[in-house]
Design an enzyme around this catalytic site. Structure first.
Site, PDB file in Angstrom:
ATOM      1  N   ARG A  45      39.464 125.076  17.489  1.00  0.00           N
ATOM      2  CA  ARG A  45      40.707 125.174  18.256  1.00  0.00           C
ATOM      3  C   ARG A  45      40.431 126.109  19.426  1.00  0.00           C
ATOM      4  O   ARG A  45      39.764 127.150  19.252  1.00  0.00           O
ATOM      5  CB  ARG A  45      41.839 125.742  17.403  1.00  0.00           C
ATOM      6  N   HIS A  68      38.922 117.240  24.057  1.00  0.00           N
ATOM      7  CA  HIS A  68      39.362 117.160  22.646  1.00  0.00           C
ATOM      8  C   HIS A  68      39.072 115.770  22.050  1.00  0.00           C
ATOM      9  O   HIS A  68      39.981 115.064  21.623  1.00  0.00           O
ATOM     10  CB  HIS A  68      40.854 117.508  22.530  1.00  0.00           C
ATOM     11  N   GLU A 102      45.501 123.824  26.063  1.00  0.00           N
ATOM     12  CA  GLU A 102      45.159 122.479  26.524  1.00  0.00           C
ATOM     13  C   GLU A 102      46.406 121.601  26.607  1.00  0.00           C
ATOM     14  O   GLU A 102      47.323 121.790  25.836  1.00  0.00           O
ATOM     15  CB  GLU A 102      44.088 121.846  25.607  1.00  0.00           C
TER      16      GLU A 102
HETATM   17  C1  DGY Z   1      43.028 117.480  14.227  1.00  0.00           C
HETATM   18  O1  DGY Z   1      43.145 116.500  13.481  1.00  0.00           O
HETATM   19  O2  DGY Z   1      43.478 118.581  13.949  1.00  0.00           O
HETATM   20  C2  DGY Z   1      42.282 117.263  15.488  1.00  0.00           C
HETATM   21  O3  DGY Z   1      42.173 118.363  16.282  1.00  0.00           O
HETATM   22  C3  DGY Z   1      42.840 116.092  16.259  1.00  0.00           C
HETATM   23  O4  DGY Z   1      41.752 115.273  16.280  1.00  0.00           O
END
Ligand code: DGY
Length: 320
Positions: free
Chosen positions: A239, A286, A268
């Site tokens: 993250r 991402h 983001e």
């Molecule tokens: C999640 O599933 O948490 C991812 O960051 C999205 O792909």
């Protein structure tokens, strides 16, 4: 036939998932993929039984408290759930589920893509081609070889272990820090460090795989970057906010950090634009789970959770 339950799906999902949602539910689908703000989402949820949301939806306490009474279940199309206030959901007796287990390989693949892209200067290479390449030279864009380097994995959960498995085939030595040490069978020779600081001091490559919590926010800050060996490569598929952007950008600009591969960003999609001035930052939008197979599996898992709840059973991936 019993009436179908009503659900709101907040983003456009892969076709196969949308078809199943349409077949099983009286579903409002967001075919135009209009990123609803909270007010719009709450309005559309009027009279709905369930919500299938994503990480782009804000389900903080203030929003959860305004959800219509009819909403009984929230299934997020993600493994991460920091966008949902679980305590607020519990207080409203709203059941929450996520999609663990199905995006391990896709995300680990992107971590390797970032390791290669950052260490082998892929962004600079692509820019060189775009600008009109003048030809091969013996010293052009020399990068850092992964073979023989120490890979430090911060957070040895499913994704961290899948990264370790891949990195071993590149001849890397695996080190890790985790809240608890893994069994020897699961470690597969990876070297455990009792403290994060200890791990950082041996991480020629550092890959972040911890969830975002108040404790992990800006966990990679100026002081911890200073502990890394010379010419380190930093990778983040976890993250954005686990990295202190200002500190990393300063280190990328000064050369204290040789390169970074980042798939996630604080705030983001409005990432810190100073990254764009760092040719040694290899950036992706991402993409960790972005394969057809994985996004289908995430959608089906989210639907499995809703199906179980509305059938009166425990959703398999209930988190609140
Ligand atoms: C999640 O599933 O948490 C991812 O960051 C999205 O792909």
């Amino acid at each position: 036939m019993p009436e179908k339950k009503k659900i709101l799906v907040t983003r456009r999902l892969p076709d196969a998932v949308s078809e199943r949602a349409r077949a099983s539910y009286d579903a409002i689908l967001n075919i135009d993929d209009d990123p609803y703000d909270s007010d719009r989402m709450i309005t559309l949820l009027d009279g709905m039984d369930g919500l299938l949301c994503t990480i782009t939806n804000d389900l903080s306490r203030g929003v959860i408290e305004r959800l219509p009474e009819s909403v009984r279940a929230i299934a997020t199309f993600s493994v991460g759930f920091e966008h949902i206030d679980l305590e607020a959901a519990r207080e409203r007796a709203i059941i929450v589920s996520n999609t663990p287990g199905v995006l391990i390989d896709a995300t680990a693949d992107v971590a390797l893509l970032l390791m290669l892209g950052a260490s082998r200067r892929a962004r600079e290479g692509a820019l060189m081609i775009d600008a009109g390449w003048s030809g091969w030279t013996p010293t052009q864009l020399m990068g850092i070889q992964m073979t023989g380097k120490r890979l430090g994995i911060l957070g040895m959960g499913d994704i961290g272990r899948a990264v370790a498995m891949r990195a071993r085939s590149f001849g890397m030595e695996i080190h890790y820090y985790n809240r608890r040490r893994l069994s020897a069978e699961v470690e597969q020779g990876a070297i455990y460090h009792k403290t994060m600081e200890d791990l950082l001091s041996v991480s020629d490559f550092l890959s972040l795989h911890c969830p975002l919590t108040p404790e992990t926010k800006h966990i990679l800050n100026e002081e911890r970057i200073a502990l890394l060996p010379e010419n380190p490569v930093v990778i983040n598929t976890a993250r954005g906010p686990v990295v202190d952007d200002k500190a990393l950008i300063t280190a990328l600009k000064s050369g204290r950090v040789a390169a970074a591969g980042l798939d996630v960003f604080e705030g983001e999609p409005r990432l810190n634009t100073d990254y764009l001035d760092c040719p040694n930052a290899f950036l992706l939008p991402h993409l960790g789970s972005a394969t057809v197979e994985t996004r289908n599996a995430m959608g089906f898992t989210a639907l499995d959770n809703l199906d179980a709840f509305f059938a009166g059973s425990e959703p398999p991936n209930r988190i609140a």
